[in-house]
Design an enzyme around this catalytic site. Structure first.
Site, PDB file in Angstrom:
ATOM      1  N   GLU A  30      -6.523  -0.342  -6.132  1.00 43.82           N
ATOM      2  CA  GLU A  30      -7.507   0.561  -5.552  1.00 43.82           C
ATOM      3  C   GLU A  30      -7.072   1.998  -5.823  1.00 43.82           C
ATOM      4  O   GLU A  30      -5.884   2.316  -5.802  1.00 43.82           O
ATOM      5  CB  GLU A  30      -7.629   0.367  -4.034  1.00 43.82           C
ATOM      6  CG  GLU A  30      -7.957  -1.042  -3.603  1.00 43.82           C
ATOM      7  CD  GLU A  30      -6.708  -1.820  -3.194  1.00 43.82           C
ATOM      8  OE1 GLU A  30      -5.614  -1.205  -3.073  1.00 43.82           O
ATOM      9  OE2 GLU A  30      -6.824  -3.034  -3.006  1.00 43.82           O
TER      10      GLU A  30
ATOM     11  N   HIS B  96       0.833  -1.204   0.000  1.00 42.22           N
ATOM     12  CA  HIS B  96       0.000   0.000   0.000  1.00 42.22           C
ATOM     13  C   HIS B  96       0.862   1.246   0.000  1.00 42.22           C
ATOM     14  O   HIS B  96       1.948   1.266   0.587  1.00 42.22           O
ATOM     15  CB  HIS B  96      -0.893   0.030   1.245  1.00 42.22           C
ATOM     16  CG  HIS B  96      -2.232  -0.599   1.037  1.00 42.22           C
ATOM     17  ND1 HIS B  96      -3.411   0.071   1.268  1.00 42.22           N
ATOM     18  CD2 HIS B  96      -2.582  -1.824   0.609  1.00 42.22           C
ATOM     19  CE1 HIS B  96      -4.437  -0.725   1.004  1.00 42.22           C
ATOM     20  NE2 HIS B  96      -3.949  -1.879   0.604  1.00 42.22           N
TER      21      HIS B  96
END
Length: 318
Positions: free
Chosen positions: A106, A38
């Site tokens: 995402e 991330h």
């Protein structure tokens, strides 16, 4: 036999904490490690986001367990050629024990350079082309590629493992499961969904591995565990495509105001009831998963590993 691994949450823990968890996981009897990739955490309460490739390099110095990214998006934030170089080096450092989990990503992590966030069908097309580029570069040969989404010009990886790292493709719907079956060396999905597993296998996955994972919160006080999850990981209960399209941690915090402690208590294993932990983890093996990764939410890491060493992993293997 199902492999039981530990999931390192780079959204919640600092680098030194992740390294300690990897050591404890191996000592507790977990057989493999997975780590998230991330740029942002899901919310500010989680509060961390170390660079996954630095973390993998450090992990290779403290553990001999296999390591899998769950998952890297190779399409926007970093070019597929750079991802290929990072993954090839990780495979060399782990002596072939690195597995490259890949997904369509995402907006939370991929919008940071100002690129438009594509619709889901285009994201899957980009993922498929990225996989083509990565596989070509893994050969160690010189690669030139002019595709719909990516260009590679006279690129060659000089540091490559003897055998290319397997590419595990993530998906949460039928189209992604079919894509994983067609282009992947394995399939990653986070729910013990037998329908998706069957779709993957029918689409060409055959006997290739299926990988999943879950979050739990060990605590001697179940109510306190529920509050810990509600504070740190309410985003796990957000429905539909919100996880793919919300662009910032602040947006996830706003959406998570809809998640109640009661919803958490119903959805996530909280507390120290060994039966509940065994049942939740074994649901994956019963659904045909080959590897299951467990993540402990919150601070009680040592107690969690002691609990799984003594009360959960022996029962799962029995």
């Amino acid at each position: 036999m199902t492999i039981y691994g530990y999931f390192l949450s780079s959204e919640e823990f600092a680098p030194a904490e992740l390294i300690d968890q990897a050591r404890m996981a191996e000592q507790a009897g977990f057989e493999a490690l997975a780590i998230s990739d991330h740029f942002h955490p899901w919310n500010d309460e989680q509060g961390e986001s170390p660079f996954v490739w630095s973390m993998i390099g450090a992990l290779t110095q403290v553990t001999s367990l296999p390591i899998t990214t769950l998952v890297t998006c190779p399409t926007v934030r970093m070019h597929p050629a750079i991802n290929a170089q990072a993954a090839a080096t990780a495979a060399v450092l782990t002596n072939g024990r690195f597995r490259f989990g890949l997904g369509s990503g995402e907006a939370l992590n991929e919008h940071i350079l100002g690129d438009a966030w594509p619709e889901a069908p285009e994201r899957l097309q980009m993922l498929e082309e990225a996989v083509q580029v990565i596989r070509k570069l893994f050969t160690g040969e010189r690669v030139t590629h002019h595709g719909t989404h990516y260009t590679v010009q006279n690129a060659r990886l000089y540091t490559v493992p003897t055998e290319a790292a397997p590419l595990y493709i993530s998906g949460f719907g039928p189209e992604a499961a079919a894509l994983a079956g067609r282009i992947g060396d394995g399939f990653v999905t986070m729910k013990p969904d037998t329908t998706l597993v069957e779709q993957f296998r029918r689409a060409g996955g055959g006997s290739k591995p299926v990988i999943g994972g879950l979050k739990v919160c060990w605590d001697i006080d179940r109510a306190r565990a529920v509050k810990t999850v509600h504070r740190l990981w309410p985003n796990e209960q957000l429905p539909g495509e919100l996880a793919q399209i919300l662009p910032t941690p602040e947006h996830f915090e706003q959406a998570a105001t809809l998640i109640t402690e009661e919803m958490i208590a119903d959805a996530i294993v909280c507390g120290n009831d060994a039966d509940e932990h065994v049942e939740a983890v074994s649901a994956y093996s019963q659904a045909g998963f080959d590897e299951v990764y467990v993540n402990q939410i919150g601070p009680d890491q040592e107690q969690f590993f002691d609990f799984y060493r003594a009360e959960v992993l022996p029962r799962l293997r029995a």
